[in-house]
Design a protein around this motif. Structure first.
Motif, short mmCIF file in Angstrom:
data_model
loop_
_atom_site.label_atom_id
_atom_site.label_comp_id
_atom_site.label_asym_id
_atom_site.label_seq_id
_atom_site.Cartn_x
_atom_site.Cartn_y
_atom_site.Cartn_z
N GLY A 35 0.78 -1.23 0.00
CA GLY A 35 0.00 0.00 0.00
C GLY A 35 0.81 1.28 0.00
O GLY A 35 0.26 2.36 -0.19
N TYR A 36 2.13 1.19 0.22
CA TYR A 36 3.00 2.37 0.19
C TYR A 36 3.18 2.79 -1.27
O TYR A 36 3.46 1.98 -2.13
CB TYR A 36 4.35 2.05 0.82
CG TYR A 36 5.37 3.16 0.69
CD1 TYR A 36 5.29 4.31 1.46
CD2 TYR A 36 6.42 3.05 -0.21
CE1 TYR A 36 6.22 5.32 1.34
CE2 TYR A 36 7.36 4.06 -0.34
CZ TYR A 36 7.26 5.19 0.44
OH TYR A 36 8.18 6.19 0.32
N LYS A 37 3.04 4.11 -1.53
CA LYS A 37 3.08 4.61 -2.90
C LYS A 37 4.19 5.63 -3.17
O LYS A 37 4.28 6.16 -4.27
CB LYS A 37 1.73 5.23 -3.27
CG LYS A 37 0.59 4.22 -3.27
CD LYS A 37 0.84 3.16 -4.31
CE LYS A 37 -0.30 2.18 -4.41
NZ LYS A 37 0.02 1.07 -5.30
N THR A 56 4.36 10.80 3.23
CA THR A 56 4.31 9.49 2.60
C THR A 56 2.94 9.31 2.00
O THR A 56 1.95 9.85 2.50
CB THR A 56 4.62 8.36 3.61
OG1 THR A 56 3.74 8.46 4.73
CG2 THR A 56 6.06 8.44 4.09
N TRP A 58 -0.06 6.66 0.55
CA TRP A 58 -0.59 5.32 0.78
C TRP A 58 -1.86 5.13 -0.03
O TRP A 58 -2.61 6.09 -0.25
CB TRP A 58 -0.89 5.13 2.26
CG TRP A 58 0.33 5.33 3.10
CD1 TRP A 58 0.83 6.52 3.58
CD2 TRP A 58 1.25 4.33 3.51
NE1 TRP A 58 1.98 6.31 4.27
CE2 TRP A 58 2.28 4.97 4.24
CE3 TRP A 58 1.31 2.95 3.33
CZ2 TRP A 58 3.34 4.26 4.80
CZ3 TRP A 58 2.36 2.26 3.89
CH2 TRP A 58 3.36 2.91 4.61
N ALA A 63 -4.09 0.60 4.57
CA ALA A 63 -2.65 0.41 4.39
C ALA A 63 -1.86 1.16 5.46
O ALA A 63 -0.87 0.65 5.99
CB ALA A 63 -2.23 0.86 2.99
N ILE A 64 -2.32 2.36 5.80
CA ILE A 64 -1.66 3.14 6.85
C ILE A 64 -1.79 2.42 8.19
O ILE A 64 -0.83 2.33 8.96
CB ILE A 64 -2.23 4.57 6.92
CG1 ILE A 64 -1.83 5.34 5.67
CG2 ILE A 64 -1.75 5.30 8.19
CD1 ILE A 64 -2.49 6.69 5.52
#
Length: 101
Positions: A35-37, A56, A58, A63-64
């Motif tokens: 989920g990290y973008k 950041t 997400w 996801a966070i």
């Protein structure tokens, strides 16, 4: 997409060391988190300290929460990074991205 915004402060020499740790270890590790973008790292060199802003990105609040825990606004500042900072926000803010370039 959700932007997670966090701020910290460091002495100038420590800010350089913090940025090196962030770019060589922390951010590459985040790329493996589902989920990290991506992220932005920004700094403002003030008179006697450096203000740091990290954003950041997400794919969702889920996801966070998987990254930060159930209390999703609690800042994630591992002990190995705390040594470089003089102070930091203990909470992160979340913003829904309604337009992204």
């Amino acid at each position: 997409m959700i932007g997670r915004v966090w701020r910290g402060w460091a002495k100038p020499k420590q800010a350089d060391a913090y940025e090196k740790l962030l770019t060589t270890e922390t951010l590459p590790a985040l790329h493996r988190v589902p989920g990290y973008k991506g992220s932005y790292f920004m700094r403002n060199n003030e008179a006697d300290e450096v203000a740091i802003v990290e954003i950041t990105f997400w794919e969702s609040m889920a996801a966070i929460e998987a990254f930060a825990g159930q209390d999703s606004t609690k800042a994630v500042v591992p002990p190995e990074t705390q040594v470089f900072l003089t102070r930091w926000d203990d909470r992160s803010a979340h913003f829904e991205a309604t337009w992204c370039p």
